[in-house]
Design a protein around this motif. Structure first.
Motif, PDB file in Angstrom:
ATOM      1  N   VAL A 192       0.841  -1.203   0.000  1.00 49.99           N
ATOM      2  CA  VAL A 192       0.000   0.000   0.000  1.00 49.99           C
ATOM      3  C   VAL A 192       0.876   1.253   0.000  1.00 49.99           C
ATOM      4  O   VAL A 192       2.066   1.201   0.338  1.00 49.99           O
ATOM      5  N   LEU A 193       0.257   2.353  -0.365  1.00 54.27           N
ATOM      6  CA  LEU A 193       0.903   3.663  -0.265  1.00 54.27           C
ATOM      7  C   LEU A 193       0.150   4.463   0.777  1.00 54.27           C
ATOM      8  O   LEU A 193      -1.079   4.431   0.839  1.00 54.27           O
ATOM      9  N   LYS A 194       0.881   5.168   1.626  1.00 51.96           N
ATOM     10  CA  LYS A 194       0.248   6.098   2.574  1.00 51.96           C
ATOM     11  C   LYS A 194       0.672   7.502   2.133  1.00 51.96           C
ATOM     12  O   LYS A 194       1.872   7.800   2.084  1.00 51.96           O
ATOM     13  N   THR A 243      -4.718   5.980   2.683  1.00 55.22           N
ATOM     14  CA  THR A 243      -4.129   4.704   2.254  1.00 55.22           C
ATOM     15  C   THR A 243      -4.611   4.384   0.847  1.00 55.22           C
ATOM     16  O   THR A 243      -5.821   4.358   0.589  1.00 55.22           O
ATOM     17  N   LEU A 244      -3.650   4.143  -0.054  1.00 51.30           N
ATOM     18  CA  LEU A 244      -3.962   3.761  -1.432  1.00 51.30           C
ATOM     19  C   LEU A 244      -3.514   2.319  -1.646  1.00 51.30           C
ATOM     20  O   LEU A 244      -2.406   1.941  -1.282  1.00 51.30           O
ATOM     21  N   GLY A 245      -4.385   1.531  -2.225  1.00 45.33           N
ATOM     22  CA  GLY A 245      -4.006   0.130  -2.453  1.00 45.33           C
ATOM     23  C   GLY A 245      -4.599  -0.377  -3.748  1.00 45.33           C
ATOM     24  O   GLY A 245      -5.359   0.323  -4.410  1.00 45.33           O
ATOM     25  N   GLY A 246      -4.230  -1.566  -3.986  1.00 47.37           N
ATOM     26  CA  GLY A 246      -3.385  -2.439  -3.205  1.00 47.37           C
ATOM     27  C   GLY A 246      -3.045  -3.659  -4.052  1.00 47.37           C
ATOM     28  O   GLY A 246      -3.245  -3.683  -5.265  1.00 47.37           O
ATOM     29  N   LYS A 295       3.904   2.175  -8.534  1.00 48.31           N
ATOM     30  CA  LYS A 295       3.499   3.010  -9.680  1.00 48.31           C
ATOM     31  C   LYS A 295       2.121   2.568 -10.191  1.00 48.31           C
ATOM     32  O   LYS A 295       1.254   3.393 -10.490  1.00 48.31           O
ATOM     33  N   ASP A 296       1.922   1.249 -10.241  1.00 49.27           N
ATOM     34  CA  ASP A 296       0.649   0.692 -10.703  1.00 49.27           C
ATOM     35  C   ASP A 296      -0.490   1.071  -9.751  1.00 49.27           C
ATOM     36  O   ASP A 296      -1.565   1.494 -10.187  1.00 49.27           O
ATOM     37  N   ILE A 297      -0.247   0.938  -8.420  1.00 49.73           N
ATOM     38  CA  ILE A 297      -1.265   1.297  -7.416  1.00 49.73           C
ATOM     39  C   ILE A 297      -1.640   2.775  -7.557  1.00 49.73           C
ATOM     40  O   ILE A 297      -2.818   3.147  -7.563  1.00 49.73           O
ATOM     41  N   LYS A 342       4.559   7.277   1.144  1.00 43.59           N
ATOM     42  CA  LYS A 342       5.315   6.226   1.850  1.00 43.59           C
ATOM     43  C   LYS A 342       4.771   4.863   1.421  1.00 43.59           C
ATOM     44  O   LYS A 342       3.553   4.694   1.288  1.00 43.59           O
ATOM     45  N   VAL A 343       5.674   3.899   1.221  1.00 46.19           N
ATOM     46  CA  VAL A 343       5.273   2.559   0.781  1.00 46.19           C
ATOM     47  C   VAL A 343       5.377   1.593   1.965  1.00 46.19           C
ATOM     48  O   VAL A 343       6.363   1.619   2.705  1.00 46.19           O
ATOM     49  N   GLN A 344       4.351   0.742   2.143  1.00 44.67           N
ATOM     50  CA  GLN A 344       4.389  -0.263   3.205  1.00 44.67           C
ATOM     51  C   GLN A 344       3.931  -1.614   2.660  1.00 44.67           C
ATOM     52  O   GLN A 344       3.098  -1.667   1.744  1.00 44.67           O
ATOM     53  N   VAL A 345       4.473  -2.676   3.244  1.00 43.92           N
ATOM     54  CA  VAL A 345       4.112  -4.044   2.836  1.00 43.92           C
ATOM     55  C   VAL A 345       3.738  -4.847   4.077  1.00 43.92           C
ATOM     56  O   VAL A 345       4.408  -4.754   5.109  1.00 43.92           O
TER      57      VAL A 345
END
Length: 341
Positions: free
Chosen positions: A203-205, A232-235, A252-254, A272-275
């Motif tokens: 996800v991207l925050k 939060t952008l996903g996913g 980039k795709d998300i 910010k990227v989180q997994v």
């Protein structure tokens, strides 16, 4: 008998909520939470914390609905209290949109969330690639605030917190009478559960304070979930992938998919990227067992395998796990009184 000693293994949303339910139901217990990682380094910290259930194939729908309803009712009460801001719990309205009308127009949870209805033609104009949609208001738990708030409540009840890697539940048998396994994906190794597998989520925050409404594509892959400070952008949903390394092409795709749903996100800042690895299995494992070795016994309660539904179901499953702990306490008291005869 002396107060039973109980350890909860795991400090994500399931572990902490289970510890709270046990502490509330059995205040005489000596209770500890053991975890290798606490917030902000848990899988729960990556999750968006939205209360939109995903159907688990191996659990009866009426049970899933009950867990969701209990969780929603509990969090709704907090959202209407002076604790709401500190706990990071708030109502959020928005849309779930579909490219074609789904087979099931009324999901099992439609009468638990607030104001569920079919979207109007005027609303659908905002999403030109989608033909059908549902509008409703639900709850969101922001992490880490929610986990920190639960930790604070546990400490106020005298619950001990220990940073500790538990390699095998049996290693706890000389210190604790009952062990509650809320290890999430860690249960794969901890108890050798071969039915448990990771579903990797990236996800991207982002900072986009103008985004006030959630948007979720009906396929569940693309979503925009606004929180108190970040969106939060996903996913992704990558089955059997154990990788915790962020993938730049996936990010980039998300971002592209989310911008097609909400073009204003092009102006989002501070990405910010989180997994995280969702602990998935056909059904949540909620059961109690007796482990014995060489005449010694350990009572074990399992509560893990929530997949994408950790936040949506956590309080309902925590209450059920606490009931199982109660059965273990009764069994201990029974064997203790028999030993005295």
């Amino acid at each position: 008998m002396a107060a039973p000693k109980v350890a909860v293994v795991g400090a994500g949303v399931v572990g902490l909520s289970t510890a709270l339910c046990v502490a509330d139901a059995f205040p005489a217990c000596s209770l500890a939470v053991l975890a290798e990682r606490f917030t902000p380094s848990t899988t729960s910290d990556v999750a968006a914390g939205m209360l939109i259930p995903h159907t688990a194939p191996g659990t009866p729908i009426h049970v899933q609905k009950q867990w969701f309803k209990e969780t929603f009712t509990h969090l709704f009460a907090i959202s209407n209290s002076a604790e709401a801001s500190e706990a990071g719990i708030h109502l959020v309205s928005g849309w779930q949109v579909f490219k074609s009308t789904p087979g099931e127009e009324l999901p099992f949870w439609s009468d638990v969330v607030l104001g569920f209805r079919t979207m109007s033609e005027a609303e659908l104009q905002k999403f030109p690639q989608h033909r059908y949609g549902q509008a409703f208001t639900t709850l969101k738990c922001d992490c880490p605030p929610y986990l920190l708030w639960m930790e604070k409540r546990l400490k106020a009840k005298g619950v001990q917190m220990y940073t500790r890697k538990v390699a095998n539940l049996w290693e706890l048998h000389s210190e604790y009478d009952i062990v509650v396994n809320c290890a999430g994906i860690g249960a794969h190794q901890l108890v050798g559960d071969q039915q448990l597998f990771p579903v990797r989520g990236q996800v991207l925050k982002v900072h986009a304070p103008w985004v006030k409404n959630f948007v979720r594509d009906g396929d569940g892959l693309t979503y925009i979930y606004p929180g108190i400070s970040r969106v939060t952008l996903g996913g992704t949903r990558e089955k059997e992938s154990w990788s915790l390394s962020p993938d730049p092409s996936t990010s980039k795709d998300i971002f592209g998919r989310c911008c097609s749903l909400e073009p204003s996100l092009q102006a989002a800042q501070d990405v910010k990227v989180q997994v995280g690895l969702r602990p998935s299995r056909a059904s949540v494992r909620l059961q109690r067992e007796v482990w014995s070795q060489g005449g010694a016994k350990l009572l074990v309660v399992h509560n893990y395998g929530h997949g994408s539904g950790g936040f949506s179901m956590h309080w309902g499953t925590a209450k059920e796990a606490a009931q199982l702990v109660g059965e273990c306490i009764a069994a201990l008291q029974d064997s203790s009184s028999r030993a005295k005869l």
